[in-house]
Scaffold this active site. Structure first.
Site, PDB file in Angstrom:
ATOM      1  N   ASP A  65       0.739  -1.349   0.009  1.00 16.65           N
ATOM      2  CA  ASP A  65       0.027   0.084   0.130  1.00 16.65           C
ATOM      3  C   ASP A  65       0.994   1.266  -0.045  1.00 16.65           C
ATOM      4  O   ASP A  65       1.703   1.363   0.512  1.00 16.65           O
ATOM      5  CB  ASP A  65      -1.142  -0.057   1.174  1.00 16.65           C
ATOM      6  CG  ASP A  65      -2.060   0.907   1.261  1.00 16.65           C
ATOM      7  OD1 ASP A  65      -2.080   1.452   0.049  1.00 16.65           O
ATOM      8  OD2 ASP A  65      -2.376   1.277   2.107  1.00 16.65           O
ATOM      9  N   HIS A 101       3.678   4.062  -8.773  1.00 16.75           N
ATOM     10  CA  HIS A 101       3.542   2.315  -9.253  1.00 16.75           C
ATOM     11  C   HIS A 101       4.784   1.852  -9.687  1.00 16.75           C
ATOM     12  O   HIS A 101       5.111   0.429  -9.669  1.00 16.75           O
ATOM     13  CB  HIS A 101       2.396   2.095 -10.041  1.00 16.75           C
ATOM     14  CG  HIS A 101       1.233   2.705  -9.626  1.00 16.75           C
ATOM     15  ND1 HIS A 101       0.752   2.012  -8.334  1.00 16.75           N
ATOM     16  CD2 HIS A 101       0.115   3.348  -9.679  1.00 16.75           C
ATOM     17  CE1 HIS A 101      -0.787   2.147  -7.954  1.00 16.75           C
ATOM     18  NE2 HIS A 101      -1.029   3.341  -8.788  1.00 16.75           N
ATOM     19  N   LEU A 113      11.407 -20.264  -3.956  1.00 13.94           N
ATOM     20  CA  LEU A 113      10.488 -19.795  -3.402  1.00 13.94           C
ATOM     21  C   LEU A 113       9.309 -19.529  -4.232  1.00 13.94           C
ATOM     22  O   LEU A 113       9.475 -19.496  -5.614  1.00 13.94           O
ATOM     23  CB  LEU A 113      11.120 -17.961  -3.246  1.00 13.94           C
ATOM     24  CG  LEU A 113      10.065 -16.872  -2.965  1.00 13.94           C
ATOM     25  CD1 LEU A 113       9.852 -17.181  -1.503  1.00 13.94           C
ATOM     26  CD2 LEU A 113      10.854 -15.639  -3.409  1.00 13.94           C
TER      27      LEU A 113
END
Length: 420
Positions: A199, A216, A311
């Site tokens: 966020d 962004h 991962l």
């Protein structure tokens, strides 16, 4: 000490910690943290050693800037060779018996002429074609958008910024992952599954660039870094909240910017994920709204990285946890109607298997940035016993020390009892 301040880490020391003290220096210019080692009376560092270390740091930074710029890598050796050639030619010319004046005048005139010629050639080589200017923008301004002010905030008109940002992101993707663990936490105490609500990208973009889209872009770079940090610390699963189902209610220009970010780096993420053993999964509850080019890129990325074992990166795109639970219940009802299970067979395990996360472990901890204190429809079922960490930083501002501090607090200060 005018540009740095001393602060205490806030967690107790660890026996195997790579840091010798829980005191750190915070640089106000770069925002980075450095261990603070006080000099005692019995162990004073000499001024010569400090000067050498300072010089080494300056040289290291200069080399990093030089090696990270393709233009400098080409230009500086070329200029050095030209200058050496001019000096040799001038020396030979002075030693000859020919007293005629050189055609270009003095030595400085020669240097100036050659440098001007080189600059003209380089400028012509890297100049963008005016016919294509504006075609590679992150997104186009949508006609009919009622908020012209919001469009002006989101719109990016500088192609040079786009290319530079693309190049920097590719370098982050292709850079090597540090193999050593810096948290000092025993491996068995490392959280196996970390979930992140990324966020603050919009607020960061507005405050720093007056441009939402650039926020962004910086956030996508932070995600790449965060994956590397998790790999180095031994985290097995990373789930990130990239785009919620509620985000479709945002302006068309911002949605277009986000979708273009996904499209631009699907290939780069796929290639580097294969190299580093990362398995990528896309979790979506409303797939019908995802643009076709984004869906195609994501599908190829998922297919090509399915064998990764270091991962697992879950990207929640067009995701809502309530919708996920509803879809899981529908799947269970369908199984009951088909006679695959009975109503008495339905339990938490059956519903868990119908969730998008499947049989993977629930998040050990959930991190949310930007100072907000809510889950925002993210992993509501899976977060039943997750430890929550709320950081008062925008997502693009996050650094490695923040993750290390969270891991240390999780391992040492949080006691997970699971209701017992």
């Amino acid at each position: 000490m005018s540009h740095a301040k001393l602060f205490r880490e806030g967690v107790r020391d660890l026996p195997n910690s790579s840091y010798g003290s829980n005191l750190y220096l915070l640089s106000e210019e770069s925002g980075d943290y450095y261990p603070y080692c006080p000099i005692s009376e019995n162990h004073r560092q000499s001024s010569i050693f400090l000067i050498l270390r300072w010089c080494s740091s300056i040289i290291h930074k200069i080399l990093n800037v030089y090696l990270s710029s393709p233009l400098l890598l080409v230009l500086l050796p070329l200029l050095l060779g030209v200058c050496i050639g001019i000096c040799i030619a001038s020396y030979l010319n002075d030693g000859s018996t020919n007293k005629n004046k050189a055609p270009f005048g003095s030595r400085w005139e020669k240097i100036n002429t050659l440098l001007s010629t080189i600059w003209f050639v380089l400028s012509s080589e890297f100049k963008f074609d005016s016919e294509h200017t504006g075609q590679d923008q992150i997104f186009e301004k949508n006609e009919g958008d009622s908020s012209s002010a919001e469009n002006s905030i989101c719109e990016i008109n500088d192609d040079d910024d786009d290319e530079e940002r693309d190049e920097k992101t590719r370098k982050y993707l292709k850079s090597e992952v540090h193999s050593h663990r810096e948290s000092g936490v025993p491996f068995d105490a490392i959280p196996k599954h970390i979930a992140v609500i990324m966020d603050g990208n919009r607020r960061y973009g507005r405050s720093k660039y007056n441009n939402v889209a650039k926020g962004h872009w910086d956030g996508s770079k932070t995600l790449v870094d965060f994956c590397k940090w998790c790999l180095a610390e031994g985290v097995q699963i990373l789930t990130v909240y990239a785009f919620s189902t509620e985000n479709w209610n945002r302006s068309k220009s911002e949605i277009s910017a986000l979708m273009n970010i996904f499209v631009k780096y699907c290939d780069e993420l796929r290639i580097e994920a294969v190299k580093k053993g990362i398995r990528i999964q896309v979790l979506s509850t409303e797939t019908d709204q995802i643009p076709k080019d984004v869906a195609d890129g994501m599908k190829k990325m998922v297919d090509d990285t399915k064998n990764g074992d270091r991962l697992t990166l879950n990207i929640c795109l067009s995701y809502g946890s309530r919708g996920e639970i509803v879809n899981a219940c529908r799947g269970v009802i369908q199984d009951v109607q088909n006679g695959q299970i009975t109503l008495n067979d339905v339990d938490e395990k059956i519903i868990q298997q119908k969730l998008l996360t499947g049989t993977s472990t629930d998040p050990d901890l959930i991190i949310r940035t930007s100072g907000e204190y809510r889950l925002s429809n993210f992993l509501l079922w899976q977060a039943a016993y997750s430890e929550m960490f709320f950081l008062d930083k925008q997502w693009p501002e996050l650094n490695k020390f923040d993750l290390l501090q969270v891991i240390r607090q999780y391992a040492n200060d949080r006691k997970r009892r699971f209701g017992k």
